[in-house]
Write a protein that holds these residues in place. Sequence first.
Motif, mmCIF file in Angstrom:
data_model
loop_
_atom_site.group_PDB
_atom_site.id
_atom_site.type_symbol
_atom_site.label_atom_id
_atom_site.label_comp_id
_atom_site.label_asym_id
_atom_site.label_seq_id
_atom_site.Cartn_x
_atom_site.Cartn_y
_atom_site.Cartn_z
ATOM 1 N N LEU A 108 -3.914 0.606 -2.766
ATOM 2 C CA LEU A 108 -3.514 -0.771 -2.512
ATOM 3 C C LEU A 108 -3.154 -1.427 -3.848
ATOM 4 O O LEU A 108 -3.928 -1.360 -4.806
ATOM 5 C CB LEU A 108 -4.663 -1.546 -1.850
ATOM 6 C CG LEU A 108 -4.463 -3.063 -1.722
ATOM 7 C CD1 LEU A 108 -3.342 -3.382 -0.755
ATOM 8 C CD2 LEU A 108 -5.769 -3.724 -1.277
ATOM 9 N N THR B 194 0.840 -1.198 0.000
ATOM 10 C CA THR B 194 0.000 0.000 0.000
ATOM 11 C C THR B 194 0.875 1.249 0.000
ATOM 12 O O THR B 194 1.859 1.329 0.744
ATOM 13 C CB THR B 194 -0.920 0.030 1.238
ATOM 14 O OG1 THR B 194 -1.781 -1.121 1.197
ATOM 15 C CG2 THR B 194 -1.770 1.289 1.247
ATOM 16 N N THR C 36 -7.670 2.404 -1.255
ATOM 17 C CA THR C 36 -7.920 1.635 -0.052
ATOM 18 C C THR C 36 -8.769 2.450 0.921
ATOM 19 O O THR C 36 -8.997 3.650 0.708
ATOM 20 C CB THR C 36 -6.597 1.196 0.595
ATOM 21 O OG1 THR C 36 -6.858 0.206 1.579
ATOM 22 C CG2 THR C 36 -5.889 2.367 1.228
#
Length: 317
Positions: free
Chosen positions: A313, A272, A302
Amino acid sequence: MNIGDRVRLLHGNEEGVITKISNAGRIEIEIEDGFRIPAMKNEVVVISASERQYFGDGIKEEKPTSFSSKSNDLDQNDGVYLAYLPINDKDHSIYLVNPSARNYLMMVSEVYGDNSRTLVSGELSSKGSKKIGEKSISDFEDWPTLLCQFFPIHQKIEKTQPSFERRIKFKATSFFKSKGKAPVLDKNGYIFKLSENTKDIDVKQLNEELKKDSAVEITTKFPKPEKSIDLHIEKLTKDFQFLSNNEMLKLQMDTFERNLNYAIAHGMDEITFIHGIGNGVLKKEIHKYLSQLGNIKYFQDTQKNRFGYGATLVRIS
């Protein structure tokens, strides 16, 4: 008043080309020596418009260079050209154009410091052209350096022609002066001859370097990145207040690309990148980069309630 217009300061002698326009009425001008200076819109005047207003039609306008289509005109039908052809008032298609009688193997890459991205490779036929991408004039100052490499194809026994390459980082003062008609395509745009001021490629040395590289066992170990990488500029450097917007974006993108490569090398399933919300430029560049990779399953925004700000992500295949 648009990017690319040539302007003069009302309260000074400086002349230059507009490279950036902000919503607050501020502009950025690149003057002849390559320096860029800020100004307000109301502090400048477009040269072509003002000259015609005060001096009438006596001012000579610079006519675009045109290229003849006659096959016996060697000067105008030799070499390789780069052409930026308008799609609309902002976006331009980029073409390689080969009006010569020789075929070339070619490769064009965008260079980002020590990194690069290949845009196109293959054969560029005689009297042919190949589209290599599109660019927006509004992003002119962010265009990366182009590396164009050409290897002549000898289809019969003849004197060996040297391979050559050309690196191009445009300046506004020269780019917007280069209006012309592209050979082969016969369309108006911004035209540059790539086969001038070139650097020869030493093919023998290149082959030796490739053999040397292939014989060396890769022992470099890359660090395994954290599952979440914070790209906020204050997390990357203490001296961010001394960096320009372009320099900050480059540092953030370099950090993103490096950690993504490390994650792929270590076989991580996901990673991420926390980029924040801001004006969305960093997120846009990250998503553009990810969309061009073949080893990414997917990427998505995300949950913001998890990080408190924008993040992406990345699922790695």
